[in-house]
Design a protein around this motif. Structure first.
Motif, PDB file in Angstrom:
ATOM      1  N   TYR A   1       0.927  -8.636  25.361  1.00 26.97           N
ATOM      2  CA  TYR A   1       0.441  -7.647  24.795  1.00 26.97           C
ATOM      3  C   TYR A   1      -0.735  -7.701  23.853  1.00 26.97           C
ATOM      4  O   TYR A   1      -0.948  -8.852  23.011  1.00 26.97           O
ATOM      5  CB  TYR A   1       1.140  -6.607  24.280  1.00 26.97           C
TER       6      TYR A   1
ATOM      7  N   TRP B   1      -2.810  -3.467  26.178  1.00 24.91           N
ATOM      8  CA  TRP B   1      -3.407  -4.512  27.812  1.00 24.91           C
ATOM      9  C   TRP B   1      -1.668  -5.107  27.613  1.00 24.91           C
ATOM     10  O   TRP B   1      -0.902  -5.446  27.170  1.00 24.91           O
ATOM     11  CB  TRP B   1      -4.122  -5.517  27.236  1.00 24.91           C
ATOM     12  N   SER B   2      -1.423  -4.951  29.099  1.00 24.10           N
ATOM     13  CA  SER B   2      -0.104  -5.996  29.162  1.00 24.10           C
ATOM     14  C   SER B   2      -0.417  -6.828  29.776  1.00 24.10           C
ATOM     15  O   SER B   2      -1.468  -6.625  31.104  1.00 24.10           O
ATOM     16  CB  SER B   2       1.116  -4.891  29.719  1.00 24.10           C
ATOM     17  N   HIS B   3       0.068  -7.869  29.690  1.00 24.26           N
ATOM     18  CA  HIS B   3      -0.161  -9.259  30.451  1.00 24.26           C
ATOM     19  C   HIS B   3      -2.093  -9.388  31.229  1.00 24.26           C
ATOM     20  O   HIS B   3      -2.295  -9.889  32.194  1.00 24.26           O
ATOM     21  CB  HIS B   3       0.569  -9.783  32.075  1.00 24.26           C
ATOM     22  N   LYS B   4      -2.685  -9.480  29.682  1.00 22.03           N
ATOM     23  CA  LYS B   4      -3.797  -8.952  30.324  1.00 22.03           C
ATOM     24  C   LYS B   4      -4.500 -11.026  29.298  1.00 22.03           C
ATOM     25  O   LYS B   4      -4.534 -11.693  29.109  1.00 22.03           O
ATOM     26  CB  LYS B   4      -5.099  -8.573  29.498  1.00 22.03           C
ATOM     27  N   THR B   5      -4.985 -11.416  31.005  1.00 23.61           N
ATOM     28  CA  THR B   5      -5.075 -12.793  30.485  1.00 23.61           C
ATOM     29  C   THR B   5      -7.352 -12.930  29.445  1.00 23.61           C
ATOM     30  O   THR B   5      -7.754 -12.295  29.905  1.00 23.61           O
ATOM     31  CB  THR B   5      -5.905 -13.379  32.334  1.00 23.61           C
ATOM     32  N   ILE B   6      -6.998 -14.038  28.828  1.00 21.05           N
ATOM     33  CA  ILE B   6      -8.168 -14.233  28.023  1.00 21.05           C
ATOM     34  C   ILE B   6      -8.416 -15.535  28.155  1.00 21.05           C
ATOM     35  O   ILE B   6      -7.183 -16.271  27.972  1.00 21.05           O
ATOM     36  CB  ILE B   6      -7.741 -13.546  26.455  1.00 21.05           C
TER      37      ILE B   6
ATOM     38  N   PHE C   1     -11.664  -3.791  29.100  1.00 20.96           N
ATOM     39  CA  PHE C   1     -11.071  -4.393  27.533  1.00 20.96           C
ATOM     40  C   PHE C   1     -12.805  -5.311  26.707  1.00 20.96           C
ATOM     41  O   PHE C   1     -13.965  -5.544  27.222  1.00 20.96           O
ATOM     42  CB  PHE C   1     -11.113  -5.988  28.680  1.00 20.96           C
TER      43      PHE C   1
ATOM     44  N   GLU D   1     -10.335   0.920  31.050  1.00 19.40           N
ATOM     45  CA  GLU D   1     -10.864  -0.014  32.262  1.00 19.40           C
ATOM     46  C   GLU D   1     -11.518  -1.578  31.606  1.00 19.40           C
ATOM     47  O   GLU D   1     -11.119  -2.250  32.466  1.00 19.40           O
ATOM     48  CB  GLU D   1     -10.615  -0.125  33.755  1.00 19.40           C
TER      49      GLU D   1
ATOM     50  N   THR E   1      -6.815   0.735  23.152  1.00 17.58           N
ATOM     51  CA  THR E   1      -6.315   0.312  24.556  1.00 17.58           C
ATOM     52  C   THR E   1      -5.573  -0.745  24.117  1.00 17.58           C
ATOM     53  O   THR E   1      -5.532  -2.104  23.719  1.00 17.58           O
ATOM     54  CB  THR E   1      -6.687  -0.552  25.591  1.00 17.58           C
TER      55      THR E   1
ATOM     56  N   MET F   1      -2.319 -16.001  28.765  1.00 17.11           N
ATOM     57  CA  MET F   1      -1.696 -14.667  29.061  1.00 17.11           C
ATOM     58  C   MET F   1      -0.554 -14.108  27.836  1.00 17.11           C
ATOM     59  O   MET F   1       0.751 -14.018  27.975  1.00 17.11           O
ATOM     60  CB  MET F   1      -1.478 -14.513  30.293  1.00 17.11           C
TER      61      MET F   1
END
Length: 157
Positions: free
Chosen positions: A50, A33-38, A63, A61, A31, A47
């Motif tokens: 990508y 992901w765009s601007h996914k906080t880790i 992660f 949906e 997948t 963040m």
């Protein structure tokens, strides 16, 4: 405002389309992901623009373990971009709970693209700088990284 002064414009019109072009061949495994906080802890969080993560059997949906982080070099500051990218790679390494797995990073200002990898406590950066003007070479490099991530997914299945 000039186009290249807008981080959002560079991310959405240059960086993402190139990642997406390669991602199409790997969408069964990953997948994007765009601007996914880790977040690992208060020091190792961020963040990235990508992330490429293993596709979850529970759906897109959810992660799963990340393999690749892409960060925009703000104002062409690749040193700061690599600092941010490496911190996010370390956070991903700790979240994955597997320091032996190789994680990859890309820092780009849209025009220039730099690649690096982290395995255990060793970070190495490819000295070659890829440019958008040599698109075929750039896409081949991104494809190579995605392919390396795919091998690691297959090794864990």
């Amino acid at each position: 405002m000039a186009f290249y002064e807008s981080e959002y414009a560079v991310c959405e019109t240059i960086i993402f389309p190139n990642l997406k072009e390669v991602y199409r061949n790997y969408r069964e495994k990953f997948t994007l992901w765009s601007h996914k906080t880790i977040v690992y802890d208060e020091n190792l969080c961020g963040m990235p623009d990508y992330l490429l993560a293993k596709r979850s059997p529970l759906g897109k949906e959810v992660f799963e373990k990340p393999f690749l982080v892409t960060v925009k070099a703000k104002k062409d500051d690749f040193i700061a971009g690599w600092g941010q990218c490496l911190a996010e790679m370390v956070a991903m390494q700790k979240l994955n709970k597997n320091a032996e797995k190789t994680l990859f990073g890309i820092v780009s200002n849209g025009q220039a693209w730099q690649f690096g990898k982290l395995q255990e406590n060793r970070f190495s950066q490819n000295r070659k700088i890829y440019t958008i003007s040599e698109l075929e070479s750039l896409l081949a490099a991104v494809n190579f990284i995605f392919g390396e991530c795919a091998v690691q997914v297959e090794d864990t299945e």
